[in-house]
Write an enzyme that holds these catalytic residues in place. Structure first.
Site, PDB file in Angstrom:
ATOM      1  N   LEU A   1       0.869  -1.172   0.000  1.00 16.09           N
ATOM      2  CA  LEU A   1       0.000   0.000   0.000  1.00 16.09           C
ATOM      3  C   LEU A   1       0.904   1.220   0.000  1.00 16.09           C
ATOM      4  CD1 LEU A   1      -2.732  -0.857   2.685  1.00 16.09           C
ATOM      5  CD2 LEU A   1      -2.949  -1.000   0.199  1.00 16.09           C
ATOM      6  N   ASP A   2       0.548   2.268  -0.751  1.00 11.31           N
ATOM      7  CA  ASP A   2       1.319   3.502  -0.729  1.00 11.31           C
ATOM      8  C   ASP A   2       1.458   3.997   0.708  1.00 11.31           C
ATOM      9  OD1 ASP A   2       1.397   3.440  -3.466  1.00 11.31           O
ATOM     10  OD2 ASP A   2      -0.177   4.955  -3.741  1.00 11.31           O
ATOM     11  N   GLN A   3       2.538   4.699   0.983  1.00 11.37           N
ATOM     12  CA  GLN A   3       2.765   5.223   2.329  1.00 11.37           C
ATOM     13  C   GLN A   3       1.577   6.045   2.816  1.00 11.37           C
ATOM     14  OE1 GLN A   3       6.380   7.480   2.727  1.00 11.37           O
ATOM     15  NE2 GLN A   3       6.147   7.817   4.896  1.00 11.37           N
TER      16      GLN A   3
ATOM     17  N   THR B   1      -1.572   5.786   1.913  1.00 13.39           N
ATOM     18  CA  THR B   1      -2.827   5.045   1.874  1.00 13.39           C
ATOM     19  C   THR B   1      -2.962   4.208   3.133  1.00 13.39           C
ATOM     20  OG1 THR B   1      -2.710   4.906  -0.536  1.00 13.39           O
ATOM     21  CG2 THR B   1      -4.195   3.375   0.560  1.00 13.39           C
TER      22      THR B   1
ATOM     23  N   ARG C   1      -4.963   6.407  -7.937  1.00  8.03           N
ATOM     24  CA  ARG C   1      -4.701   7.844  -7.853  1.00  8.03           C
ATOM     25  C   ARG C   1      -4.656   8.470  -9.249  1.00  8.03           C
ATOM     26  NH1 ARG C   1       0.159   7.905  -3.439  1.00  8.03           N
ATOM     27  NH2 ARG C   1       0.028  10.169  -3.782  1.00  8.03           N
TER      28      ARG C   1
END
Length: 531
Positions: free
Chosen positions: A376-378, A380, A477
């Site tokens: 997961l993106d930082q 998110t 995104r």
């Protein structure tokens, strides 16, 4: 210290002695104090004219009283010391005379370089060379025409004259050819004689330019090294170290002049306990800084110093109680509800080691591995799945690769969309020179497909549900932000153009469904959306 519970950002670094992660929050309270300072600066014409970074540090004195320290980066209206503001890190005064002398020498070099680049011989050489080139071209054209005429005469002579007469006539034509060659050589010799002294003057000037440039570089490095050796920082253990000692591999220009090091050094030297800190840009916006926005420690100049500066400060890390984020666990795997702002896995550098994986490893026996099956993106939040052994990791990873894992994300868009549901099919490509930024690219992009459904429209925003059918970096995104997708950026996604003043990316991995690799049961996980 209740203020720390609502941290919007953490200043953090690893203690050089213990290796412990040390953290200092940016809280809602300190942001509110910072906005008050922004308003003061906006009313002051001198401050509002020049864009720069400012910072505040909320501290506690030995008697329990709270104070606010404030600092500016670099100089303020040309001054390094200003009443009411934290002074610069000590050391600059030690090299003040050397700095003045070196700057004067650098300015003299600059002026000489300008003179050498504007050397009159350069223009004269160009003009003379051009004039000779034109003369040689005209002569060449004339000789070519005469050569053609001689060829015609030779053919005519061979048809009309006796052998003896032909010989004499041909000798005359050959002589004319030699005269043309001599004329050409004389003009080239004349050109070389005129240009040679000019070339020598220019070559001498160019050699001097190279020497001065090397000298300028050497003087700049020498001065910078002197300054970095003289700048001395103190931490909360009472230890002192120069910038040169802390960053021996090289320091970018301006290291030590930023707000965070100034504030933390001042607090450490005056026995003040930091509670929270915030840095913001005020004044005219720059290429990468926006008026009124908060920013974290800069990667090149400040972040490498954080571990030392925070040493001796009680860690605010929530590492030891991170087990409360675990939502599912058995002997083979684990799932957690990752908070926004935390990496899924450790990064490559010392200052990016804090992550879900590094926080959870202390919960497992030493021989057990722990690996994130996906990312997961930082920024998110939401469900992250981890494997405790290599076989489980491989089997779960295959499910992700073969699109057998069902994922649902919830997001808020910073605008209203007209459609209620649909599919976005836009190929994504990441520019290697600008990672991790992704963009739609029909030629180089990888297939990327997302289903979406609008859940609610709330004022100027749209709450939306995403079901990604592929798992590309920043897929949701970009599919939201790109004009060929929804054309509305996710709220808080500054990376792709959101300018709203919110503290987090409004994207949450809400649901995850997969087949257990050992029991073969269907595991359905769901967590509440925090926004």
């Amino acid at each position: 210290m209740g203020d720390n519970l609502s941290a919007n950002y953490w200043y953090e670094g690893y203690c050089l002695q213990s290796g412990e992660l040390l953290r200092l929050p940016r809280t809602a309270l300190v942001e509110a104090i910072a906005r008050g300072l922004m308003a003061e600066l906006a009313d002051d014409e001198l401050h509002s004219r020049e864009g720069k970074m400012y910072g505040i540090l909320l501290v506690e004195t030995r008697t329990g009283e709270r104070r606010v320290l404030k600092a500016f980066s670099g100089l303020l209206n040309g001054e390094s010391v200003v009443d009411g503001w934290v002074p610069p890190i000590p050391g600059r005064e030690k090299v003040a005379l050397d700095e003045v002398r070196t700057l004067a020498e650098l300015d003299a070099i600059k002026q000489e370089l300008i003179t050498l680049n504007q050397l009159p011989e350069r223009k004269k050489y160009e003009a003379v060379a051009l004039e000779f080139d034109q003369q040689l071209q005209a002569m060449s054209d004339r000789h070519r025409q005469r050569k053609y005429q001689r060829q015609q005469q030779r053919q005519l002579l061979s048809a009309t004259l006796s052998p003896a007469a032909i010989t004499a006539a041909l000798q005359q034509l050959d002589e004319e050819s030699r005269q043309d060659g001599m004329e050409s050589r004389r003009l080239k010799q004349e050109r070389d004689m005129v240009l040679q002294p000019l070339e020598e003057a220019i070559a001498t000037a160019n050699a001097r330019i190279q020497y001065l440039k090397q000298k300028r570089k050497s003087l700049s490095r020498q001065l910078q090294a002197q300054m970095h050796a003289a700048y001395t920082l103190m931490n909360f253990l009472g230890q002192s170290a120069s910038l040169q000692q802390l960053m021996p591999s090289g320091l970018p220009t301006g290291t030590g002049d930023c707000c965070a090091p100034k504030l933390l050094h001042y607090a450490a030297t005056h026995g003040l306990k930091p509670l929270a800190m915030a840095e913001f840009w005020c004044g005219s916006s720059s290429q990468d800084k926006v008026q009124g926005e908060f920013y974290g420690a800069c990667e090149e100049r400040c972040q490498p110093l954080m571990g030392f500066l925070l040493s001796g400060l009680k860690s605010h890390s929530s590492t030891l109680d991170f087990g409360s984020h675990v939502i599912y666990e058995d002997e083979w795997l684990m799932a957690v509800n990752k908070p926004a702002g935390l990496l899924s896995v450790p990064g490559r550098y010392l200052d990016s080691q804090d992550s879900v994986v590094s926080r959870l490893r202390h919960l497992l026996p030493d021989e057990k591995m722990l690996a994130a099956v996906h990312r997961l993106d930082q920024d998110t939040s939401g469900i992250l799945l981890l494997a405790k052994d290599s076989q489980t990791y491989r089997q779960l990873n295959q499910q992700f690769q073969h699109r057998q894992v069902y994922k649902v994300y919830e997001a808020i868009l910073a605008g209203v969309i007209s459609t209620d549901a649909g599919i976005i099919d836009l190929p994504l490509w990441g520019d290697p020179q600008n990672r991790p930024y992704q963009q739609v690219d029909w030629q180089h992009g990888k297939p990327s497909v997302t289903e979406y459904r609008a859940i609610a429209r709330e004022g100027y925003y749209t709450r939306i549900e995403f079901v990604p059918l592929t798992g590309r970096t920043h897929q949701l995104r970009v599919h939201a932000a790109d004009a060929q997708g929804l054309g509305v950026v996710i709220l808080g996604d500054r990376f792709y153009g959101c300018t709203a003043g919110v503290t987090r990316l409004h994207l949450h991995a809400r649901e995850l469904r997969f087949q257990h690799p050992h029991s073969e049961e269907t595991i359905q996980l769901q967590v509440e959306t925090p926004f």
